[in-house]
Write a protein that holds these residues in place. Structure first.
Motif, PDB file in Angstrom:
ATOM      1  N   VAL A  47       0.834  -1.208   0.000  1.00 39.94           N
ATOM      2  CA  VAL A  47       0.000   0.000   0.000  1.00 39.94           C
ATOM      3  C   VAL A  47       0.870   1.260   0.000  1.00 39.94           C
ATOM      4  O   VAL A  47       0.539   2.239  -0.667  1.00 39.94           O
ATOM      5  CB  VAL A  47      -0.978  -0.002   1.202  1.00 39.94           C
ATOM      6  N   ARG A  52      -1.808   6.606  -5.919  1.00 41.03           N
ATOM      7  CA  ARG A  52      -2.923   6.993  -5.046  1.00 41.03           C
ATOM      8  C   ARG A  52      -4.218   6.225  -5.290  1.00 41.03           C
ATOM      9  O   ARG A  52      -4.860   5.784  -4.353  1.00 41.03           O
ATOM     10  CB  ARG A  52      -3.194   8.483  -5.182  1.00 41.03           C
ATOM     11  N   GLY A  53      -4.632   6.095  -6.526  1.00 42.76           N
ATOM     12  CA  GLY A  53      -5.884   5.386  -6.804  1.00 42.76           C
ATOM     13  C   GLY A  53      -5.838   3.943  -6.338  1.00 42.76           C
ATOM     14  O   GLY A  53      -6.777   3.448  -5.711  1.00 42.76           O
ATOM     15  N   GLN A  55      -3.821   2.801  -4.068  1.00 44.15           N
ATOM     16  CA  GLN A  55      -3.733   2.834  -2.601  1.00 44.15           C
ATOM     17  C   GLN A  55      -5.128   2.870  -1.987  1.00 44.15           C
ATOM     18  O   GLN A  55      -5.410   2.160  -1.022  1.00 44.15           O
ATOM     19  CB  GLN A  55      -2.971   4.073  -2.130  1.00 44.15           C
ATOM     20  N   ARG A  56      -5.987   3.716  -2.538  1.00 45.26           N
ATOM     21  CA  ARG A  56      -7.354   3.812  -2.009  1.00 45.26           C
ATOM     22  C   ARG A  56      -8.096   2.497  -2.180  1.00 45.26           C
ATOM     23  O   ARG A  56      -8.769   2.023  -1.264  1.00 45.26           O
ATOM     24  CB  ARG A  56      -8.120   4.932  -2.705  1.00 45.26           C
ATOM     25  N   ASP A  57      -7.971   1.886  -3.364  1.00 42.35           N
ATOM     26  CA  ASP A  57      -8.680   0.630  -3.624  1.00 42.35           C
ATOM     27  C   ASP A  57      -8.219  -0.481  -2.695  1.00 42.35           C
ATOM     28  O   ASP A  57      -9.032  -1.136  -2.043  1.00 42.35           O
ATOM     29  CB  ASP A  57      -8.490   0.196  -5.081  1.00 42.35           C
ATOM     30  N   GLY A  59      -6.488  -0.076  -0.009  1.00 40.51           N
ATOM     31  CA  GLY A  59      -6.692   0.392   1.363  1.00 40.51           C
ATOM     32  C   GLY A  59      -8.082   0.077   1.890  1.00 40.51           C
ATOM     33  O   GLY A  59      -8.241  -0.284   3.059  1.00 40.51           O
ATOM     34  N   ARG A  60      -9.104   0.179   1.043  1.00 40.25           N
ATOM     35  CA  ARG A  60     -10.467  -0.167   1.468  1.00 40.25           C
ATOM     36  C   ARG A  60     -10.563  -1.654   1.798  1.00 40.25           C
ATOM     37  O   ARG A  60     -11.194  -2.044   2.785  1.00 40.25           O
ATOM     38  CB  ARG A  60     -11.480   0.196   0.385  1.00 40.25           C
ATOM     39  N   ALA A  63      -8.733  -2.285   5.045  1.00 36.65           N
ATOM     40  CA  ALA A  63      -9.529  -1.820   6.189  1.00 36.65           C
ATOM     41  C   ALA A  63     -10.563  -2.872   6.591  1.00 36.65           C
ATOM     42  O   ALA A  63     -10.773  -3.114   7.791  1.00 36.65           O
ATOM     43  CB  ALA A  63     -10.216  -0.494   5.859  1.00 36.65           C
TER      44      ALA A  63
END
Length: 96
Positions: A47, A52-53, A55-57, A59-60, A63
């Protein structure tokens, strides 16, 4: 990281979370030395190096994995050791 590292880490969590019971069983691991805590270390490393994109995907997804891992483990009341210096997931214990 190696090709397929993320898929391997996710597969380890999928395997662990499929096991029955409220708590993760510490005696059952993907393979000796490949506990899900190591898989979580791998995901953390990946991660940090993604655009960035991505990372968000990822990252969700991470989480959601973290929520389930925290739900199925217990806080470790013991002293800090070499493992707990890393990610919070090393400070959790599993049922034996």
């Amino acid at each position: 990281m190696w090709p397929g590292a993320v898929a391997d880490a996710l597969a380890r969590f999928e395997w662990a979370f499929r096991r029955p019971g409220r708590y993760l069983n510490a005696s059952r691991v993907w393979q000796p030395g490949l506990e899900v805590e190591y898989a979580r270390d791998d995901l953390e490393e990946v991660v940090l190096h993604l655009p960035r994109g991505a990372q968000r995907d990822l990252g969700r997804l991470v989480a959601r994995i973290d929520d389930e891992f925290e739900r199925r483990t217990l806080p470790n009341p013991g002293p800090v050791n070499a493992f707990t210096v890393g990610g919070w997931w090393w400070s959790r214990i599993r049922e034996h």
